[in-house]
Design a protein around this motif. Structure first.
Motif, short mmCIF file in Angstrom:
data_model
loop_
_atom_site.label_atom_id
_atom_site.label_comp_id
_atom_site.label_asym_id
_atom_site.label_seq_id
_atom_site.Cartn_x
_atom_site.Cartn_y
_atom_site.Cartn_z
N ILE A 1 47.64 42.53 47.73
CA ILE A 1 48.68 42.82 48.74
C ILE A 1 49.91 41.96 48.51
N GLY A 2 49.70 40.67 48.26
CA GLY A 2 50.83 39.75 48.07
C GLY A 2 51.61 40.05 46.81
N THR A 3 50.92 40.40 45.73
CA THR A 3 51.62 40.70 44.47
C THR A 3 52.47 41.96 44.59
N VAL A 4 51.92 42.99 45.22
CA VAL A 4 52.69 44.23 45.40
C VAL A 4 53.92 43.96 46.28
N GLN A 5 53.74 43.17 47.33
CA GLN A 5 54.86 42.85 48.21
C GLN A 5 55.96 42.10 47.45
N THR A 6 55.59 41.06 46.71
CA THR A 6 56.58 40.26 45.99
C THR A 6 57.24 41.06 44.88
N ALA A 7 56.47 41.94 44.22
CA ALA A 7 57.06 42.80 43.20
C ALA A 7 58.09 43.75 43.81
N TYR A 8 57.80 44.21 45.02
CA TYR A 8 58.74 45.10 45.71
C TYR A 8 60.05 44.37 46.00
N THR A 9 59.96 43.12 46.44
CA THR A 9 61.17 42.39 46.84
C THR A 9 61.85 41.66 45.69
N HIS A 10 61.06 41.15 44.70
CA HIS A 10 61.64 40.30 43.66
C HIS A 10 61.34 40.73 42.23
N GLY A 11 60.39 41.64 42.04
CA GLY A 11 60.11 42.09 40.69
C GLY A 11 59.06 41.29 39.96
N LEU A 12 59.32 40.98 38.69
CA LEU A 12 58.34 40.37 37.80
C LEU A 12 57.86 39.00 38.25
N SER A 13 58.64 38.32 39.07
CA SER A 13 58.22 37.00 39.54
C SER A 13 56.93 37.06 40.36
N ALA A 14 56.55 38.27 40.76
CA ALA A 14 55.27 38.44 41.48
C ALA A 14 54.09 38.08 40.59
N TRP A 15 54.33 37.95 39.29
CA TRP A 15 53.24 37.64 38.36
C TRP A 15 52.87 36.16 38.36
N ILE A 16 53.69 35.33 39.01
CA ILE A 16 53.47 33.89 38.94
C ILE A 16 52.08 33.49 39.43
N PHE A 17 51.60 34.11 40.50
CA PHE A 17 50.29 33.71 41.05
C PHE A 17 49.17 34.01 40.07
N THR A 18 49.07 35.24 39.59
CA THR A 18 47.96 35.59 38.70
C THR A 18 48.15 35.00 37.30
N LEU A 19 49.39 34.93 36.84
CA LEU A 19 49.64 34.29 35.54
C LEU A 19 49.29 32.81 35.61
N GLY A 20 49.74 32.15 36.68
CA GLY A 20 49.42 30.73 36.87
C GLY A 20 47.92 30.51 36.98
N SER A 21 47.23 31.43 37.65
CA SER A 21 45.77 31.32 37.77
C SER A 21 45.12 31.40 36.40
N GLY A 22 45.59 32.36 35.58
CA GLY A 22 45.02 32.52 34.24
C GLY A 22 45.26 31.30 33.37
N ILE A 23 46.48 30.77 33.41
CA ILE A 23 46.80 29.57 32.61
C ILE A 23 45.96 28.39 33.07
N SER A 24 45.78 28.25 34.38
CA SER A 24 44.97 27.16 34.92
C SER A 24 43.53 27.24 34.42
N CYS A 25 42.97 28.46 34.44
CA CYS A 25 41.60 28.63 33.97
C CYS A 25 41.50 28.32 32.47
N PHE A 26 42.52 28.67 31.71
CA PHE A 26 42.54 28.36 30.27
C PHE A 26 42.55 26.84 30.06
N LEU A 27 43.41 26.15 30.81
CA LEU A 27 43.48 24.69 30.71
C LEU A 27 42.17 24.04 31.16
N LEU A 28 41.56 24.63 32.18
CA LEU A 28 40.28 24.13 32.68
C LEU A 28 39.23 24.19 31.57
N GLY A 29 39.20 25.31 30.85
CA GLY A 29 38.25 25.45 29.76
C GLY A 29 38.55 24.53 28.60
N CYS A 30 39.83 24.36 28.29
CA CYS A 30 40.23 23.55 27.13
C CYS A 30 40.01 22.06 27.34
#
Length: 431
Positions: free
Chosen positions: A61-90
């Motif tokens: 819900i939050g990503t769709v809302q932010t994409a509607y208002t701001h566009g690609l910056s809505a990716w920050i939450f899931t992209l940041g989550s993915g990078i965090s998990c990668f760093l966690l593993g590394c």
């Protein structure tokens, strides 16, 4: 209230999905089963626990809302989550799993003293608790929109639903919920994104209809400084949250812990891309949604799909929200029990660890509902942005030192610095 057929499909869908989610209840026999699945999770199990808690309403819900208002910056939450998990593993999974602890505060306390263990645990738990209240309100909003329940009824039903997941399955149950959430998320988001592309005439046509006065294809479309701070908060917060690290502690061995983190890093970011496609489509063709962008995704589901499919998807979204709330409750419960209650021998001698853990989880739920009833929830929602920061301020610096600067672990100046970070963070945010 929705039509009778819609309600029937919603209830039946949610019932059977939930039945699958609580099937692990019979496996929970001891406190170790509840908190750590007896340290038996393989890489997929580790990933399901992380996804089950980390990926929720914000990722959909939050990503769709932010994409509607701001566009690609809505990716920050899931992209940041993915990078965090990668760093966690590394960089962090090996040390965390080898230590054989239950909580991240316990790990820090082994090196910085038991007082810091209690100190960091309190701040970490508070940060997660704030997020629990937010999940309460999100689930209540779905129940009220579908059934037109009163505020009070929605609170009690939400509390009861989360209680079932918490009490029945523990960390293994959170993993089962995460697995089901993964399939539900990808089914809902993939089908919705493909329908958006089809109805929108393809991505090129959608992009051509977007406002030309703002760069909606920039990751920093709502401000470089704000976007960088948000990404930093995500990286630090995810690496500092008990329930995500609890998945690492529950792994069978270091290899499974590390691979589970890597698997999460691969799975999570694409969900954000799918949400962005939906949000951009809505922005291109439905300018009227701007009046209430928070309802962008529910609007899309109800406007695009037949009632039966919309009901099934809505039931899935409710499970997604409840799954995140359940994981956060488990994280707070584990902190409070392991770092505080289990040290009180008079209590722990008379009541089994499993019973204490379950009672503690129910108390956290009760306290959350009291906050919602009190009317303070609106204030807490204004503080929600502090949630990740609170966790990070109390945990991340210590983790960093133990991973990369372990020779300084006994420095008194460092200890003073670690104690000062949380209050400094709070002062900066309330000033």
């Amino acid at each position: 209230m929705q039509s009778f057929l819609y309600l029937v499909v919603f209830i039946v869908s949610f019932f059977f999905i939930s039945l699958l989610a609580v099937k692990s209840s019979g496996k929970v026999k001891t406190g170790s089963d509840f908190s750590l699945a007896n340290r038996s999770l393989n890489s997929a199990g580790v990933s399901w626990v992380i996804i089950g808690t980390l990926v929720g309403g914000v990722s959909t819900i939050g990503t769709v809302q932010t994409a509607y208002t701001h566009g690609l910056s809505a990716w920050i939450f899931t992209l940041g989550s993915g990078i965090s998990c990668f760093l966690l593993g590394c960089f962090f999974a090996k040390a965390l799993r080898e230590e054989g602890v239950v909580t991240v505060s316990e790990y820090l306390g082994n090196y910085f003293g038991k007082n810091f263990r209690y100190y960091s645990s309190a701040f970490n738990s508070t940060g997660m608790f704030i997020h629990i209240v937010g999940q309460f309100l999100a689930a209540m909003a779905i129940l009220q929109s579908v059934f037109a329940f009163s505020y009070t009824t929605s609170v009690f039903i939400t509390m009861a639903l989360i209680a079932v997941f918490v009490v029945s399955g523990g960390i293994a149950g959170a993993g089962t919920v995460g697995k089901i959430k993964f399939y539900m998320l990808y089914i809902i988001m993939f089908i919705s994104a493909m329908v958006s592309l089809y109805k929108g005439g393809g991505i090129s046509e959608i992009l051509s209809r977007l406002p030309q006065d703002k760069n909606m294809l920039s990751l920093f479309s709502y401000g470089t400084k704000t976007a960088v701070l948000d990404m930093t908060s995500m990286l630090v917060g995810v690496l500092s949250t008990q329930i995500y690290l609890q998945a690492i502690f529950s792994a069978k061995d270091v290899k499974e812990a590390r691979n589970g983190a890597f698997l999460s890093a691969v799975i999570i970011p694409p969900i954000g891309i799918l949400g962005i496609i939906i949000g951009l489509y809505l922005r291109a063709y439905f300018p009227e949604v701007a009046a209430n962008s928070a309802q962008a995704f529910p609007f899309f589901l109800n406007h695009t799909f037949p009632p039966l499919i919309s009901a099934f998807f809505s039931a899935g979204i409710l499970l997604i929200v409840l799954g995140t709330g359940t994981g956060l409750v488990l994280g707070v419960t584990t902190n409070i029990y392991t770092d505080f209650i289990s040290k009180i021998s008079l209590i722990s001698d008379k009541i089994s660890a499993l019973m204490l853990l379950r009672l503690c989880g129910l108390f956290i739920l009760f306290l959350s509902s009291c906050i919602v009833f009190s009317g303070l929830d609106s204030t807490i929602l204004k503080w929600s942005y502090m949630s990740m920061g609170l966790r990070g301020s109390s945990i991340f610096a210590g983790l960093w030192v133990l991973s990369f600067m372990k020779s300084y672990k006994n420095s008194k100046l460092l200890h003073f610095f670690l104690y000062m970070i949380p209050p400094i963070y709070i002062l900066f945010n309330v000033a």
